[in-house]
Design an enzyme around this catalytic site. Structure first.
Site, mmCIF file in Angstrom:
data_model
loop_
_atom_site.group_PDB
_atom_site.id
_atom_site.type_symbol
_atom_site.label_atom_id
_atom_site.label_comp_id
_atom_site.label_asym_id
_atom_site.label_seq_id
_atom_site.Cartn_x
_atom_site.Cartn_y
_atom_site.Cartn_z
ATOM 1 N N LYS A 44 46.031 38.048 10.857
ATOM 2 C CA LYS A 44 46.187 36.839 11.655
ATOM 3 C C LYS A 44 44.880 36.052 11.737
ATOM 4 C CE LYS A 44 50.159 38.393 14.321
ATOM 5 N NZ LYS A 44 50.729 38.811 15.612
ATOM 6 N N SER A 90 54.608 37.751 19.561
ATOM 7 C CA SER A 90 53.148 37.635 19.642
ATOM 8 C C SER A 90 52.628 36.215 19.819
ATOM 9 C CB SER A 90 52.514 38.258 18.394
ATOM 10 O OG SER A 90 52.860 37.540 17.227
#
EC number: 3.4.21.53
Length: 348
Positions: A287, A242
């Site tokens: 996140k 990611s």
């Protein structure tokens, strides 16, 4: 004390004891929480996250930070019920079934190894995407990783073979090779032109029907890139794919004059394809919390994650939609200069 009162007292003590014991029993859940951030144009342990050798680089400022998700639990170290309950109460973390992170047929070590492989592939794809954006040529070599025992390619194609062409069509990438094979009917012959050591060979392999009806020969391939200069990425034990977008932006920033961030603290996430497309990721709420805690004011968000992100964005964090590397660069240019369009996430 009456007999009735004594009975109720003992029953209460028993319930309390069972509750305490139950609270510490392991449960098959995993707690996801905000993980560490790393500035891709900064340093880790006094070493640059991105090192480039053999090509001129330029000064950078601010931050282009990758963000991560930390997890607690798993088959080898299950959390207890009390930990899960605390996680359900805490809005900054998520509690998910164990099987969503650890497939039943994989142990934690295998998951960790897979994440590290994905990170390595992500770094290569991110480098390729940055060089594509900068119009810097590089070569791609499709390499045989392994063959499936009992399938037609077994014993014909070998580990390390470099596939130059399939049926005369240049093997530009893994998808070209795979699509060419799938275009055949089971029982057809496919001709692989490969480099094996110093020798070039034509290898004919008969196709068979795969479990999902797709034609196959039973070969696992990997694209290996031959870049014109060295790009080394150091992120320690961070795994997964990611961080691709932020790696690409960090490489782009180092290879171009001027400072892409304008000194701003920018974080973001998203997988990166060599062609520059940004893909969705998991754990977006955690996140974003990690990004805000690190001091970021702007968060580059994959387009497919925008709707989810809008529901959980922390105060003071600006979401910028990123669907391609090219558009992410344009968005950062617009943020820095105050001119041009900055694409925003919209609620779904």
């Amino acid at each position: 004390m009456s007999r009735r009162a004594l009975t109720l007292l003992l029953a209460g003590i028993l319930v309390l004891a069972l509750g305490v014991v139950g609270a510490f029993r392991p449960v098959p859940y995993v707690v996801l929480s905000p993980g560490p951030t790393e500035n891709t144009i900064g340093e880790v342990d006094k070493k640059p996250v991105i090192s480039i050798k053999g090509r001129e680089t330029f000064p950078t400022s601010g931050a282009l930070s990758l963000v991560t998700v930390a997890y607690q639990g798993g088959p080898a170290a299950q959390i207890d019920l009390l930990t899960a309950l605390r996680g359900w109460i805490d809005p900054t973390v998520a509690v998910v079934p164990q099987e969503t992170i650890f497939a039943p047929d994989r142990n934690p070590k295998e998951v960790e190894e897979e994440n590290m492989v994905e990170m390595t592939d992500s770094q290569d794809s991110a480098t390729a995407a940055a060089l594509n954006e900068l119009k810097i040529h590089y070569d791609v070599v499709v390499t045989v990783v392994s063959t499936e025992k009992g399938k037609p390619a077994d014993g014909k194609l070998q580990k390390g073979d470099e596939i130059n062409a399939v049926d005369g069509k240049p093997a530009k990438n893994v998808d070209v090779v795979g699509d060419t094979v799938k275009a055949h009917k089971p029982g057809d012959n496919v001709v692989f032109n490969v480099t094996r050591g110093k020798e070039k060979l034509d290898v004919t392999v008969q196709t068979v029907a795969g479990p999902k009806g797709q034609t196959q020969v039973g070969v696992l391939m990997q694209a290996k890139y031959k870049f014109p200069f060295e790009v080394d990425i150091n992120v320690g034990d961070v795994g997964g794919p990611s961080a691709g977008l932020m790696f690409s932006l960090g490489i782009f920033d180092k290879l171009t004059p001027g400072e892409l961030t304008g000194g701003k603290q920018i974080a973001g996430t998203g997988t990166m394809e060599p062609g520059g497309k940004v893909g969705p990721i998991g754990g977006i709420p955690q996140k974003m919390v990690g990004a805000k805690d690190s001091g970021a004011t702007v968060f580059l968000t994959p387009a497919d994650n925008c709707a989810e992100a809008m529901k959980a964005v922390p105060d003071g964090l600006r979401l910028v939609k990123a669907d391609t590397l090219h558009n992410a660069v344009l968005a950062l240019d617009a943020l820095r200069t105050g001119k041009g369009n900055v694409p925003a996430c919209e609620a779904g």
